[in-house]
Each structure stands twice: as C-alpha cells, then as structure tokens.
Design a protein around this motif. Structure first.
Motif, PDB file in Angstrom:
ATOM      1  N   VAL A   1       1.039  -1.050   0.540  1.00 27.97           N
ATOM      2  CA  VAL A   1      -0.102   0.080   0.288  1.00 27.97           C
ATOM      3  C   VAL A   1       1.006   1.874   0.003  1.00 27.97           C
ATOM      4  O   VAL A   1       1.902   1.514   0.614  1.00 27.97           O
ATOM      5  CB  VAL A   1      -1.364   0.123   1.133  1.00 27.97           C
ATOM      6  N   THR A   2       0.414   1.959  -1.142  1.00 26.57           N
ATOM      7  CA  THR A   2       1.226   3.600  -1.028  1.00 26.57           C
ATOM      8  C   THR A   2       0.128   4.902  -1.064  1.00 26.57           C
ATOM      9  O   THR A   2      -0.483   4.247  -0.897  1.00 26.57           O
ATOM     10  CB  THR A   2       1.869   3.399  -2.524  1.00 26.57           C
TER      11      THR A   2
ATOM     12  N   ARG B   1      -7.618  -4.470   5.683  1.00 28.24           N
ATOM     13  CA  ARG B   1      -8.743  -5.665   5.926  1.00 28.24           C
ATOM     14  C   ARG B   1      -8.796  -6.898   4.839  1.00 28.24           C
ATOM     15  O   ARG B   1      -8.059  -7.834   4.567  1.00 28.24           O
ATOM     16  CB  ARG B   1      -9.326  -4.848   6.292  1.00 28.24           C
ATOM     17  N   GLN B   2      -8.566  -6.099   3.920  1.00 29.02           N
ATOM     18  CA  GLN B   2      -9.389  -6.323   1.802  1.00 29.02           C
ATOM     19  C   GLN B   2      -8.138  -7.351   1.524  1.00 29.02           C
ATOM     20  O   GLN B   2      -8.449  -8.116   1.638  1.00 29.02           O
ATOM     21  CB  GLN B   2      -9.954  -4.966   1.447  1.00 29.02           C
ATOM     22  N   HIS B   3      -6.564  -7.007   1.516  1.00 28.66           N
ATOM     23  CA  HIS B   3      -5.573  -7.111   0.739  1.00 28.66           C
ATOM     24  C   HIS B   3      -4.423  -7.559   1.639  1.00 28.66           C
ATOM     25  O   HIS B   3      -3.510  -7.762   1.028  1.00 28.66           O
ATOM     26  CB  HIS B   3      -5.081  -6.162  -0.270  1.00 28.66           C
TER      27      HIS B   3
ATOM     28  N   ARG C   1      -1.992  -3.288  14.282  1.00 32.18           N
ATOM     29  CA  ARG C   1      -2.793  -4.162  14.454  1.00 32.18           C
ATOM     30  C   ARG C   1      -3.497  -4.729  13.415  1.00 32.18           C
ATOM     31  O   ARG C   1      -3.542  -6.103  13.212  1.00 32.18           O
ATOM     32  CB  ARG C   1      -4.398  -3.025  14.568  1.00 32.18           C
ATOM     33  N   TYR C   2      -2.562  -4.038  12.421  1.00 33.30           N
ATOM     34  CA  TYR C   2      -2.828  -5.780  10.625  1.00 33.30           C
ATOM     35  C   TYR C   2      -1.675  -5.972  11.042  1.00 33.30           C
ATOM     36  O   TYR C   2      -1.213  -6.876   9.289  1.00 33.30           O
ATOM     37  CB  TYR C   2      -3.827  -4.749   9.630  1.00 33.30           C
ATOM     38  N   ASN C   3      -0.790  -6.078  11.394  1.00 32.13           N
ATOM     39  CA  ASN C   3       0.928  -6.875  11.512  1.00 32.13           C
ATOM     40  C   ASN C   3       2.096  -6.211  10.305  1.00 32.13           C
ATOM     41  O   ASN C   3       2.201  -7.214   9.535  1.00 32.13           O
ATOM     42  CB  ASN C   3       0.266  -8.152  11.190  1.00 32.13           C
ATOM     43  N   VAL C   4       1.382  -5.123   9.416  1.00 28.73           N
ATOM     44  CA  VAL C   4       2.050  -4.386   8.407  1.00 28.73           C
ATOM     45  C   VAL C   4       2.622  -3.754   8.760  1.00 28.73           C
ATOM     46  O   VAL C   4       3.174  -2.762   9.284  1.00 28.73           O
ATOM     47  CB  VAL C   4       0.734  -3.551   7.303  1.00 28.73           C
TER      48      VAL C   4
END
Lengths: 493, 493
Positions: A213-214, A253-255, A288-291
């Motif tokens: 994501v950018t 969440r989606q990708h 939260r999303y571990n990114v």
C-alpha cells in the motif's frame, strides 16, 4: 593478450590474430599510440609459433595500421575508426531467452531526458529529483577527501564494516537526534543512496504476487521497484493532510498488504505533509494489521514554513517502522550515501541483503563525508538550503501566477522540492511534453507517479529547488509557450 | 527540531520535551557542545507556548545538562552518556512480521571476521577476496579526484548517465580489447562493483524455484544471491581443466536451468582455469539448451604463468554470454566500480534494474577513475601486480611445504588470489577455525563455497595476494600451530 583462436577451424592462426587486431583498430578499441605485445610475449600467451605472430604483425604493418619502432616495440598507428563492432551485428534473431519480456523494456524516461538535453542549447530541467548541488562547498568536501586519502591511504580504501563506517553512523545518529529522532548507531545501516534502502526492504519483505500500500500518487522509483518484483501497489488518495487514513483500514483488511510505503513529509510528488493525528493512526493501524511501515523521509528537514512534523519512526516504540533517508537530497546526490534505521531482527536481514547487493558502500566516500560532516555543519547547510529554496519556490509560484493560464491549480508546498501542478482538461499530454522539450523545459509527467499509471486529471511535477530564480522564471515562460500553443483557448493572465 | 509530542496523553508537554532532550543527552546523540534551538524557534516548530519550552530548558539547566550563554544560545554540557537508547529495549516480542524467518538470519561470517580482528594484536587475514590495496598509487588517484572536484565542481557530482560515465566506458572497451575482448562502450554497463552486476543478472533472469548451474565449489557471494532468491544452485564438479563439461549436458537436459554461472579463469576458490576446448563446449551447450551464461572474470588478467585463455565472451557471436568484471580486484576494492558487457535486448533490461537498484554509480568516482586510468597505466599496474603476487604465491607455497603437515594437498594456481588447500581427514573444522582465529590467522572456510554447504573433503581457501611475504610466512606458521594442536598425530615436515 587473450585473443580467441579457433585451432580446429579453417582459418590459419596468423590470419585470426590479424583479424582480431584489425577489428580492434577499426573499431577504435585498439587506439593509436597503444603498444602491442612483443612478438615473443604474444606467441607465448597464445601458445603459437613466433612466426605466426610475426606474419600477423607484418600484414598489419603493410596495411599501415601498425609500425615497429626500433628497440621500443610495435605501436598502433592513427586510422579512421569505423565505429564500434557489435556482436550479432546484422542479426535479427537474439537467443531465445533474450526474446519475449526481456525485449520489451521501455527506456522512455532516459530517452526523454536525452531528447531535451540535446535539442536545446540551454535546457532548463524541472524534472529532476535533486536539490542544487552548487549549494555544497566542493572545495571543503574535496579537502576532506584529500585528507582521508593522505592520512589513511590504503587502509581507508578496503571494504569496511558492512553496516557502514562506524563514526559516520554515530554522526548520523546525532543529526537525527538534533532533528527529533532518537536512535543508536547500531540501528543505522548505510546504503548506496536511499534508492538502495527501498530496494533492500522490498526484496526482503515482498514476494511476487504480494500487495503493497502506498500513497497515490507516489515516488515513481518505488513504484518501479514494486512492479519489477511483480508486486501490486495499491494506492490511497492524498489530500492536504497527506494519505487519507480513513480509507486505509478497509484496504488493510481486504488486501493483507506486506508493506505500507509512505512519504509523510513533503510527499513526492504532491508536496503535502501528513498531519500528526494521521501519523499516529497509520502506526496504530499498521500495528493492528501487522504491516511493516517503510517511511521515506528523503527531504523531511527541508521545511520553509509551518510547524515541524515528527517522523513516524519517532513515535515507533515497537519496531514497526523502517525509516529511510539520504544525504543525496540535502548535500550532494552523487555521494550515493543514504541510510536506513531499523529495530529488531529485521536489521540483520537487511544487512545481509546489503552485502549481497554490493558488498559495501564506498568507504572512501563514507570517511570523507564523516570528516566533512558535523551536526553544526549539517544544520548550517540546512538553514542555508531552506533560505534559498524558499525563495525559489516563491519565484516559481510567482512565475506560474504570471505566465501560466489561470486554469492551472496547485497547493503551495511548505517544504521539499516539488510543485504539483494540475493542468486544465483537454491538453494532449504527450504532445505537450514533446513541445516543452523543444522549448527547452523539462518536467516530470504526472502519470509516472500514479499507482496504476493514470490520474483523474493532468499533472506536472515541477522541481523548484534545482536552479536559480532567473532560470525558474524563464523555464515557466517556456512552459507557458508550450501550453498556450496547444490550447489557444486558454487565456494568459 | 521535530520532537514527537503526544498532545492527547497524560504527560504535560514541557515534560515530554524535557524527556526527549534528556534521553538524547544521556544516549550521547545530543552531544556536549551542541547548540539547542532558540526557545522561540522550538516553540514555533512544535507549535507550543514559549513558556512550555522555557520550562523544559529550565529543568534541564537545573540538572546541569544544558547551559545558556549570554547572547549566543543554549548549549549541551558534558555528561556521562549511558549509552544508546534502544527501541523496544527490554521487549521480548517484536512485531509478528519480524518473527519467523526474518529472525533466523545468520551473521556468522561478519562475526567471524570481527572475532579475529579483535582477539589478536596483529591479525593476518588469508580469508579476504581482494588484492593488496597498497599496490595502487593513492597519491596519483587522489590527484585525479582533486582535479575532478576542482574542474567539474557540481557538474561532476549530479546523477550522470545511468549506463556509466561515457568516457570511462570507452576506456573500459579499450582495456578489454587490449586484453583480448572486443566490445563497444554501448554494450558496457558500469555497476557498483561486480557483486551488483551478478545481483542484477540474477534478479532479471531468475525467479523463485528456478535452477542455476555453477561450478562446485564456487564464489560464495554468488551462491548467497541465488539462495536469497529461493533459486536452487546445482553444482558441476571441477578438475584441473575447470568445470567438468561432460557432466553438463545431462544437467541441462534434466533441470532446465535459467542461468549458467561460471568463473572460467582462476576460479574462486579452486584457482583452476577452464581449458579452451571446454570453453567452446560450454558455449555450444548453452546455445543448444538456450541457457544464458554469466561469466565472472574478476581476476582474469592476473596470470603469473602459463598461456592465456580468452574469455568465453570473446567467443560469443550471438549474445549468449553476459560478462562481468571489476576494478575492485585489479586496482582498489573500495572504488566499488565494476562493469558488465552484454549484447542484445538484455542490456536495456539490466540497465533498468541498475537504475532501480541504486540510480547510478558515483559519478565522482567514475570520473576520477577515468582520469586516472589509461590502457598503458592499467597494463603497467597489471604487470607490477602480477610480479608481486607471483612472489607471494611462491612464498605461500614454500611456507605450506615447510610448516604444514605433509598430508595437506593442493594444486598450485597459475594466477588469481587463491590457494585451495585440502586438509587431512579427521580435523574438527569448526574448532580449527576458532583456534586459528585465536592464533591470529584467518581464512575462508571451504564449505562456504560449496553448492550444498558440504564438501567431500576439508578445504581452506587462502588468499596469498593481500599481504607481503613476511606476513604470509608468519600466517602459515600460525595456521600450522592451529592444525598441529588439533592433530598431534600429523608430523611437521
């Protein structure tokens, strides 16, 4: 000399030697004045009879290509070279593995640049990604290099610590602290420019098919890296407070992206800064999303007005953020010295990748930079750069106001290098770029920064930092001519 | 100064500012003598009240950490720094994405090197991969750098032609022709060392799951690249004529490799040269099975005896071979200037990868090298290096004969840097390495070069080029002590 000989083939060996040397002279590779190996030596090298070499030399001498000088050897004479030899010249068919995707690489941007450089006597380039290298005192920097060479000699010039020269990492930690980011030299990895730092992170964390994501638009060089790895970038729109974070959670969440790449300060190309609140939100969501977050802070300190925004990394308490910056933008692009800051096990993995990529960044340049650089000198250089670049930004804003059609729009940037200019609808952008090049002004085409190669509107990215004010005004005038010729309906103000 | 502030949190702002500055001073990042921003300036940067900053400064001053000097600002005083701050200090748990494979990177080789460097007052290192940097005239090279800085100033120091500085590419073409390889400057791509060249080719041509064929053993840095990409290297055994080509065809037919990586001259680590006949066979097989050849010729010209073997690339008429070499081995490792030669569409793809990897190789160093370098100077440097390295090789061979147990065996290399030493059975290799480090002698462990991490016998790779003869003898004596202590049954000769 290791001349390739075919001992099984039909051609006599003397002729093969003659052909090789002749080809070299006609191509210019064996240049006039070069001394050929002695007959005895070449015969030994090639394991042929001396007479074979003598025959080859005699024929070349008879053709006026070489001449023996009594007691000093055989030399290549001046000829009119016919230009370089090409392997596969006249060949239409390259090996199978060189066909297909390999053959379809575009070299556009390089050609565009050349096109402009060669078609106008005094080109003005708003297209680059660097500041003005003239702001650095080369005399002082040269003295530092000279000092390192004199004092350290060969010691300064072998592969050093692969993490980067220790004292330079300490200096970088001090500069970062003086700007508001606390870290330790052991968490700093020196890289060959920040481009390499981004590449290392991408190679380590991304695999074909992954999503990143950018911001959209964003730095084209990062997009190119992601695409080259078959990684799909997904863009989040940008407004005047930076990345629109309210749209981020759905994407995460989606990708399930494997990386979040962001330029929170003076974003490339839009020039906007992410608000403090959004910075905290980004970190929270990433956790939260571990990114993992890759923060590109290439011009974070070049601020001309407004309040300072801390780096995302300055809020990072748990090792979520890999921070990347460079001296290429602040001091001298050609240094090719950037760095990253990382905490946790990821540091060693990045270090290993760094060694694989180019073993180490030039120790001579690192030591010279460390000799040249101090916190005080960096701060002084920064203050001076900000003063000068602010004036140039204002000059470009004034020139745009004066010369470009009133239908263009922009948000004045508070720092960095770029004005992100929206053009009115209905301009043929490819044609505009060609005409601008002919007029002698270059810019970065907006779509290069677009995540999917397209933007809803037509944009140009203009670098106002690279050249002095007089040239900025002239460049915008040229751009105005290129725009107005395309669209006579647009009135000049 | 961009201090991260939590405006929603419980701590008062003055205390957050105080804490940040205090942490910086105690870690040593904000070093004694550094000037802090003026109160007014910092208040503006952080968008807080001046009194807030004044309060923070007052508390730091009361604790003796900073002092205001009349009319000149506020300075950091000398303290006893407690050492660097660590993000996540005391944390056991890094973010999830930092666990798993990332956390299992070995940093052995780096640690081994450090271990040796720090455990002995006068370490002797046979483990490196470079020649002796003292052979280069640093004074002359320094003058070239100085000249470039003086003459070209900022112009010499922006990003240049991404293919490499044009005149340097022309010089490289001339040097290659003088050594027996004809090519054109347009087919040469300058890289940040030959390591980067190998990396670029691997990234372009290989995908996870692919197979690459190499000699076994081979250059560990190339193996590391392949493994880092999840590419499986398959090894072909080596004898005194290089890769055993008769075993190659079966492998090509069975495994459909995407690349054939070879070091035909003075192979790393074995030191052997591939015979002319095998060179032609390799090319023929590669063409028949459509497998690109990556030829690593890093020390191809460092020949001390015997006849010259042309590069594979010199036989290449159709663009099958990508040739890689470097100035790191011949001139100065720290230059970080290598190059590749490629024909056909693959060149542009490699160029694009090069730009992605680090934008460009330092223009300043390229221009300085081009100023320093000429065919004549290169040849002279080469002759001198060969003379010196030949003596060092002989010194090492003599010392091995004299000091090591008679059960060791080797094939004397005719060029390059390395002796590939086979040890008698029954030595505990890990223990030997540790003991050698304690004795103050380093070497490269044989298994590092093994395609599958194991070799049928125990080998050491010894670099004889890096240090003068006296140190070579002393180093071998140390090695003998380490070996004999392990295996008292081996008699000294």
């Amino acid at each position: 000399m290791r001349i390739p000989l075919d001992r099984a083939g039909g051609h006599p060996l003397y002729q093969q030697i003659e052909d090789f040397l002749r080809q070299g002279m006609l191509s210019g590779n064996l240049a006039a004045g070069m001394r050929l190996p002695a007959v005895r030596r070449l015969a030994m090298d090639l394991q042929v009879n001396r007479i074979t070499v003598e025959n080859a030399y005699a024929r070349l001498e008879a053709d006026g290509l070489i001449a023996g000088r009594q007691g000093s050897g055989t030399y290549v004479l001046a000829t009119s070279p016919r230009g370089p030899v090409q392997v596969g010249e006249g060949l239409e068919i390259w090996p199978l593995w060189q066909q297909g995707p390999l053959a379809r690489v575009k070299k556009e941007s390089f050609n565009d640049q050349k096109r402009m450089e060669y078609s106008h006597p005094q080109p003005i380039n708003f297209g680059g990604g660097i500041g003005d290298p003239h702001l650095l005192s080369f005399k002082d920097f040269g003295q530092s290099i000279q000092k390192i060479i004199r004092r350290q000699g060969a010691t300064g010039c072998t592969y050093g610590d692969p993490r980067g020269f220790g004292p330079l990492r300490a200096t970088i930690a001090q500069i970062l602290a003086s700007q508001g980011l606390q870290t330790a030299p052991d968490n700093i990895l020196v890289t060959t420019g920040s481009q390499q730092a981004i590449m290392l992170v991408a190679q380590l964390l991304l695999r074909p098919g992954d999503v990143v994501v950018t911001e959209n638009p964003t730095y084209s060089g990062a997009l190119d890296i992601f695409r080259s790895m078959d990684v799909a970038p997904i863009g989040v729109e940008v407004d005047c407070d930076g990345m629109q974070v309210d749209k981020l959670e759905d994407l995460l969440r989606q990708h399930h992206p494997k990386l979040l790449y962001t330029i929170p300060n003076f974003q490339n190309p839009t020039g906007v800064c992410m608000s403090s609140q959004r910075r905290r939100q980004v970190l929270e969501l990433a956790s939260r999303y571990n990114v993992p977050v890759l923060e590109d802070d290439h011009v974070g300190d070049l601020r001309y007005e407004g309040c300072a925004q801390p780096a995302l990394k300055a809020f990072d308490q748990s090792g979520m953020v890999i921070y990347v910056s460079t001296f290429s933008k602040m001091l001298m692009p050609d240094l090719r010295i950037g760095f990253l800051v990382a905490d946790g096990p990821v540091y060693d993995s990045l270090l290993k990748r760094k060694c694989l990529s180019d073993l180490a960044t030039s120790n001579l340049l690192q030591r010279s930079l460390d000799d040249y650089l101090s916190v005080g000198r960096y701060q002084a250089h920064l203050r001076r750069s900000c003063r000068i670049y602010r004036k140039r930004r204002d000059a470009m804003l004034r020139a745009i106001e004066e010369y470009l059609p009133k239908e263009v729009s922009l948000t004045p940037p508070k720092g960095g290098f770029y004005i992100w200019l929206r053009l009115p609808q209905g301009i043929a952008m490819d044609e505009l770029f060609r005409r601008s090049c002919r007029e002698g002004v270059g810019y970065a085409q907006g779509e290069q920064s677009a995540v999917d190669g397209q933007l809803p509107d037509a944009y140009l990215r203009l670098n106002f930092a690279y050249q002095p004010e007089a040239e900025i005004e002239e460049g915008i005038r040229r751009l105005a001519r290129a725009i107005n010729r395309d669209t006579p309906q647009f009135s000049q103000r």
